[in-house]
Design a protein around this motif. Structure first.
Motif, PDB file in Angstrom:
ATOM      1  N   PRO A  60     -13.726  13.635  -8.922  1.00  0.00           N
ATOM      2  CA  PRO A  60     -13.995  12.450  -9.759  1.00  0.00           C
ATOM      3  C   PRO A  60     -12.935  11.361  -9.593  1.00  0.00           C
ATOM      4  CG  PRO A  60     -13.533  14.378 -11.131  1.00  0.00           C
ATOM      5  CD  PRO A  60     -13.694  14.856  -9.724  1.00  0.00           C
ATOM      6  N   LEU A  61     -11.694  11.776  -9.299  1.00  0.00           N
ATOM      7  CA  LEU A  61     -10.647  10.757  -9.102  1.00  0.00           C
ATOM      8  C   LEU A  61     -10.949   9.882  -7.882  1.00  0.00           C
ATOM      9  CD1 LEU A  61      -7.262  12.622  -9.744  1.00  0.00           C
ATOM     10  CD2 LEU A  61      -8.314  10.830 -11.118  1.00  0.00           C
ATOM     11  N   THR A  62     -11.441  10.536  -6.834  1.00  0.00           N
ATOM     12  CA  THR A  62     -11.786   9.781  -5.621  1.00  0.00           C
ATOM     13  C   THR A  62     -12.896   8.789  -5.940  1.00  0.00           C
ATOM     14  OG1 THR A  62     -11.326  11.837  -4.459  1.00  0.00           O
ATOM     15  CG2 THR A  62     -12.322  10.098  -3.157  1.00  0.00           C
ATOM     16  N   THR A  63     -13.860   9.238  -6.773  1.00  0.00           N
ATOM     17  CA  THR A  63     -14.946   8.336  -7.159  1.00  0.00           C
ATOM     18  C   THR A  63     -14.401   7.147  -7.949  1.00  0.00           C
ATOM     19  OG1 THR A  63     -16.273  10.334  -7.386  1.00  0.00           O
ATOM     20  CG2 THR A  63     -17.241   8.296  -8.222  1.00  0.00           C
ATOM     21  N   ILE A  64     -13.518   7.430  -8.932  1.00  0.00           N
ATOM     22  CA  ILE A  64     -12.940   6.342  -9.746  1.00  0.00           C
ATOM     23  C   ILE A  64     -12.239   5.339  -8.833  1.00  0.00           C
ATOM     24  CG2 ILE A  64     -11.204   5.754 -11.500  1.00  0.00           C
ATOM     25  CD1 ILE A  64     -11.702   8.505 -12.760  1.00  0.00           C
ATOM     26  N   LEU A  65     -11.439   5.861  -7.902  1.00  0.00           N
ATOM     27  CA  LEU A  65     -10.672   4.995  -7.015  1.00  0.00           C
ATOM     28  C   LEU A  65     -11.616   4.136  -6.171  1.00  0.00           C
ATOM     29  CD1 LEU A  65      -7.690   4.495  -6.401  1.00  0.00           C
ATOM     30  CD2 LEU A  65      -7.847   6.126  -4.535  1.00  0.00           C
ATOM     31  N   GLY A  66     -12.641   4.782  -5.639  1.00  0.00           N
ATOM     32  CA  GLY A  66     -13.590   4.060  -4.778  1.00  0.00           C
ATOM     33  C   GLY A  66     -14.239   2.910  -5.523  1.00  0.00           C
ATOM     34  N   GLU A  87      -5.371  -3.144 -10.937  1.00  0.00           N
ATOM     35  CA  GLU A  87      -4.210  -2.611 -10.205  1.00  0.00           C
ATOM     36  C   GLU A  87      -3.574  -1.455 -10.962  1.00  0.00           C
ATOM     37  OE1 GLU A  87      -1.814  -6.040  -9.441  1.00  0.00           O
ATOM     38  OE2 GLU A  87      -3.110  -6.659  -7.764  1.00  0.00           O
ATOM     39  N   ARG A  88      -3.531  -1.585 -12.291  1.00  0.00           N
ATOM     40  CA  ARG A  88      -2.937  -0.493 -13.080  1.00  0.00           C
ATOM     41  C   ARG A  88      -3.765   0.773 -12.992  1.00  0.00           C
ATOM     42  NH1 ARG A  88      -0.937  -3.012 -18.718  1.00  0.00           N
ATOM     43  NH2 ARG A  88      -0.688  -5.082 -17.877  1.00  0.00           N
ATOM     44  N   VAL A  89      -5.096   0.593 -13.017  1.00  0.00           N
ATOM     45  CA  VAL A  89      -5.968   1.783 -12.906  1.00  0.00           C
ATOM     46  C   VAL A  89      -5.732   2.458 -11.552  1.00  0.00           C
ATOM     47  CG1 VAL A  89      -8.364   2.608 -12.749  1.00  0.00           C
ATOM     48  CG2 VAL A  89      -7.755   0.868 -14.438  1.00  0.00           C
ATOM     49  N   ILE A  90      -5.700   1.648 -10.484  1.00  0.00           N
ATOM     50  CA  ILE A  90      -5.514   2.210  -9.134  1.00  0.00           C
ATOM     51  C   ILE A  90      -4.168   2.931  -9.049  1.00  0.00           C
ATOM     52  CG2 ILE A  90      -5.180   1.607  -6.688  1.00  0.00           C
ATOM     53  CD1 ILE A  90      -7.303  -0.560  -7.057  1.00  0.00           C
ATOM     54  N   PHE A  91      -3.125   2.310  -9.603  1.00  0.00           N
ATOM     55  CA  PHE A  91      -1.787   2.923  -9.566  1.00  0.00           C
ATOM     56  C   PHE A  91      -1.811   4.282 -10.279  1.00  0.00           C
ATOM     57  CE2 PHE A  91       2.336   3.643 -11.560  1.00  0.00           C
ATOM     58  CZ  PHE A  91       3.163   3.603 -10.446  1.00  0.00           C
ATOM     59  N   SER A  92      -2.473   4.304 -11.447  1.00  0.00           N
ATOM     60  CA  SER A  92      -2.490   5.556 -12.215  1.00  0.00           C
ATOM     61  C   SER A  92      -3.275   6.648 -11.495  1.00  0.00           C
ATOM     62  CB  SER A  92      -3.106   5.344 -13.596  1.00  0.00           C
ATOM     63  OG  SER A  92      -2.348   4.398 -14.284  1.00  0.00           O
ATOM     64  N   VAL A  93      -4.417   6.262 -10.912  1.00  0.00           N
ATOM     65  CA  VAL A  93      -5.229   7.271 -10.209  1.00  0.00           C
ATOM     66  C   VAL A  93      -4.429   7.823  -9.029  1.00  0.00           C
ATOM     67  CG1 VAL A  93      -7.334   7.676  -8.883  1.00  0.00           C
ATOM     68  CG2 VAL A  93      -7.425   6.269 -10.924  1.00  0.00           C
ATOM     69  N   ARG A  94      -3.729   6.930  -8.309  1.00  0.00           N
ATOM     70  CA  ARG A  94      -2.919   7.405  -7.162  1.00  0.00           C
ATOM     71  C   ARG A  94      -1.804   8.334  -7.645  1.00  0.00           C
ATOM     72  NH1 ARG A  94      -3.168   2.167  -3.772  1.00  0.00           N
ATOM     73  NH2 ARG A  94      -5.123   2.581  -2.667  1.00  0.00           N
ATOM     74  N   SER A  95      -1.211   8.031  -8.809  1.00  0.00           N
ATOM     75  CA  SER A  95      -0.139   8.896  -9.329  1.00  0.00           C
ATOM     76  C   SER A  95      -0.677  10.288  -9.644  1.00  0.00           C
ATOM     77  CB  SER A  95       0.467   8.334 -10.619  1.00  0.00           C
ATOM     78  OG  SER A  95       0.949   7.063 -10.387  1.00  0.00           O
ATOM     79  N   ILE A  96      -1.874  10.329 -10.282  1.00  0.00           N
ATOM     80  CA  ILE A  96      -2.426  11.648 -10.626  1.00  0.00           C
ATOM     81  C   ILE A  96      -2.753  12.417  -9.342  1.00  0.00           C
ATOM     82  CG2 ILE A  96      -4.226  12.916 -11.874  1.00  0.00           C
ATOM     83  CD1 ILE A  96      -4.684  10.431 -13.555  1.00  0.00           C
ATOM     84  N   THR A  97      -3.286  11.707  -8.344  1.00  0.00           N
ATOM     85  CA  THR A  97      -3.625  12.379  -7.088  1.00  0.00           C
ATOM     86  C   THR A  97      -2.363  12.937  -6.432  1.00  0.00           C
ATOM     87  OG1 THR A  97      -5.374  10.747  -6.864  1.00  0.00           O
ATOM     88  CG2 THR A  97      -4.962  12.120  -4.954  1.00  0.00           C
ATOM     89  N   ALA A 155      15.907  11.947 -12.728  1.00  0.00           N
ATOM     90  CA  ALA A 155      17.167  11.494 -13.321  1.00  0.00           C
ATOM     91  C   ALA A 155      16.935  10.227 -14.144  1.00  0.00           C
ATOM     92  CB  ALA A 155      18.202  11.250 -12.230  1.00  0.00           C
ATOM     93  N   SER A 156      17.829  10.004 -15.115  1.00  0.00           N
ATOM     94  CA  SER A 156      17.615   8.905 -16.050  1.00  0.00           C
ATOM     95  C   SER A 156      17.576   7.545 -15.358  1.00  0.00           C
ATOM     96  CB  SER A 156      18.705   8.920 -17.113  1.00  0.00           C
ATOM     97  OG  SER A 156      19.963   9.013 -16.483  1.00  0.00           O
ATOM     98  N   ASN A 157      18.337   7.390 -14.253  1.00  0.00           N
ATOM     99  CA  ASN A 157      18.349   6.082 -13.588  1.00  0.00           C
ATOM    100  C   ASN A 157      17.170   5.902 -12.620  1.00  0.00           C
ATOM    101  OD1 ASN A 157      19.270   7.977 -11.791  1.00  0.00           O
ATOM    102  ND2 ASN A 157      20.786   6.647 -10.830  1.00  0.00           N
ATOM    103  N   ALA A 158      16.411   7.001 -12.363  1.00  0.00           N
ATOM    104  CA  ALA A 158      15.344   6.922 -11.353  1.00  0.00           C
ATOM    105  C   ALA A 158      14.098   6.258 -11.906  1.00  0.00           C
ATOM    106  CB  ALA A 158      14.987   8.316 -10.860  1.00  0.00           C
ATOM    107  N   VAL A 159      13.814   6.548 -13.158  1.00  0.00           N
ATOM    108  CA  VAL A 159      12.551   6.095 -13.732  1.00  0.00           C
ATOM    109  C   VAL A 159      12.471   4.568 -13.711  1.00  0.00           C
ATOM    110  CG1 VAL A 159      11.046   6.289 -15.738  1.00  0.00           C
ATOM    111  CG2 VAL A 159      12.569   8.162 -15.141  1.00  0.00           C
ATOM    112  N   ALA A 160      13.615   3.920 -14.002  1.00  0.00           N
ATOM    113  CA  ALA A 160      13.626   2.466 -13.997  1.00  0.00           C
ATOM    114  C   ALA A 160      13.497   1.924 -12.574  1.00  0.00           C
ATOM    115  CB  ALA A 160      14.921   1.971 -14.623  1.00  0.00           C
ATOM    116  N   GLU A 161      14.098   2.651 -11.605  1.00  0.00           N
ATOM    117  CA  GLU A 161      14.126   2.155 -10.219  1.00  0.00           C
ATOM    118  C   GLU A 161      12.756   2.268  -9.558  1.00  0.00           C
ATOM    119  OE1 GLU A 161      16.666   0.806  -8.651  1.00  0.00           O
ATOM    120  OE2 GLU A 161      15.724   0.667  -6.656  1.00  0.00           O
ATOM    121  N   ALA A 162      12.144   3.415  -9.693  1.00  0.00           N
ATOM    122  CA  ALA A 162      10.860   3.624  -9.019  1.00  0.00           C
ATOM    123  C   ALA A 162       9.941   4.347  -9.978  1.00  0.00           C
ATOM    124  CB  ALA A 162      11.071   4.467  -7.758  1.00  0.00           C
ATOM    125  N   GLN A 163       8.918   3.639 -10.438  1.00  0.00           N
ATOM    126  CA  GLN A 163       8.025   4.254 -11.429  1.00  0.00           C
ATOM    127  C   GLN A 163       7.315   5.456 -10.863  1.00  0.00           C
ATOM    128  OE1 GLN A 163       5.218   1.651 -13.144  1.00  0.00           O
ATOM    129  NE2 GLN A 163       6.640   1.012 -14.736  1.00  0.00           N
TER     130      GLN A 163
END
Ligand code: ADP
Length: 339
Positions: free
Chosen positions: A127-133, A153-163, A286-294
């Motif tokens: 289903p994630l592939t379908t959502i992304l498509g 863009e936010r939806v695409i980013f989130s789907v890619r993160s879950i994948t 690490a605490s400094n990573a989250v801010a640097e790269a989501q």
């Protein structure tokens, strides 16, 4: 043997068998007889194969054990379907001692968990592939405004993160279940070169310099090529992710004694000293990573660590906040430490 020591070993929970250089039994405790379904008897001095006819046990005590890895292993007994964790010690000129534990129930549990993770990830992935498509096609169906674009863009980013999370979970699960354990002689310089070439674009996108120092050839390591590639890729991904635009990343491989030493260093954000011990833990960021790269699952280094362990290697890091990080991996070369 001292009377108390003998009493303690006799009553130990783990099965213990010791043999001399002629494969005659020197010592055998009650747990060993019980584990193999053999009535307790006085077996001292008798040939091992006569008392314990199981082929797997005879093999454990008779075969050549080239390295440390071969001395700790799992044994599946074909007659009783038991799975044992065995650790073998060889004392040259004296004999061998094996300590064995029944881990059948743990294996069964881990297999159920493994099947569950594989199944869930397969069921969620489609289903994630379908959502992304469909999300990627919205723009083609008609004009959208800027706000709508940013939502997409936010939806695409989130789907890619879950994948990505699912992929990492399945990889980690397979490693923990000791699947894909076939090892073959590998030229690590080639694996590193392909991984580096494959990630050049990613580094160019952040205008980072990627230096590579490799020997032409090196003695082979016994390894799984896909896992070794993934190990290098994950370190490269992190160096790229946690280093600012225009930064510098160096990759080097060298042969030292019976090891190949791989180093990946960057001049990025570094890891706070008090958090360095945790970065190989699952899901730790690490605490400094989250801010640097989501983006990040916190599983990349756990996967690297499992791969290094599966190759009887060692990994460690040196890092200073806002200065950079170096990961070092040592892998034993094939037949490097013959005993
Ligand atoms: P992630 O998906 O968050 O990158 P990893 O397991 O690969 O997860 O790494 C765990 C944590 O270790 C990261 O979240 C980050 O805090 C830290 N880390 C790993 N590599 C680096 C690096 N090269 N520079 C700085 N921090 C790093």
């Amino acid at each position: 043997m001292d009377q108390f020591a003998s009493l303690l070993l006799q009553n130990a929970e783990a099965a213990i068998i010791a043999t001399d250089t002629e494969n005659r039994i020197l010592f055998c405790n009650a747990a060993a007889y019980q584990l193999f379904g053999i009535p307790c008897c006085d077996s001292n001095g008798r040939p091992l194969a006569e008392v314990f006819p199981q082929a797997e046990i005879v093999e454990l005590f008779t075969r050549d054990v080239p390295d440390e890895r071969g001395r700790r292993r799992e044994i599946s007994l074909s007659d009783s379907k038991l799975i044992l964790s065995a650790s073998l010690t060889i004392v040259p000129g004296v004999g061998r001692v094996a300590v064995m534990q029944d881990i059948t129930h743990l294996k069964e549990r881990s297999q159920i968990k493994n099947e569950f993770v594989q199944r869930v990830s397969r069921d969620i992935r489609s289903p994630l592939t379908t959502i992304l498509g469909y999300t990627e096609m919205i723009e083609r169906a008609g004009p959208i405004n800027e706000t709508q674009r940013s939502f997409i863009e936010r939806v695409i980013f989130s789907v890619r993160s879950i994948t990505a999370l699912l992929t990492d979970l399945v990889d980690l699960d397979r490693l923990e279940a000791h699947l894909d354990t076939d090892l073959e002689p590998i030229q690590l310089p080639l694996v590193v070169r392909y991984a580096v070439e494959g990630s050049r674009r990613q580094f160019e996108a952040k205008a980072q310099r990627l230096d590579l120092v490799l020997p032409e050839r090196a003695r082979p390591v016994m390894g799984n090529p896909l896992h070794l590639r993934q190990m290098v890729n994950n370190l490269l991904d992190n160096a790229n992710k946690y280093t600012a635009r225009g930064g510098l990343v160096k990759v080097s491989l060298a042969e030292e004694a019976n090891f190949l030493v791989l180093q990946v260093s960057d001049n990025g954000i570094g890891i706070p000293a008090e958090e360095q011990a945790f970065v190989f833990d699952k899901f730790y960021r690490a605490s400094n990573a989250v801010a640097e790269a989501q983006e990040g699952t916190g599983l990349g280094l756990s996967i690297v660590k499992r791969i290094v362990d599966a190759h009887a290697g060692r990994i460690w890091l040196e890092s200073q906040e806002n200065q950079g990080t170096t990961f070092t991996i040592m892998l034993p070369v094939q037949n490097g430490n013959k005993t």
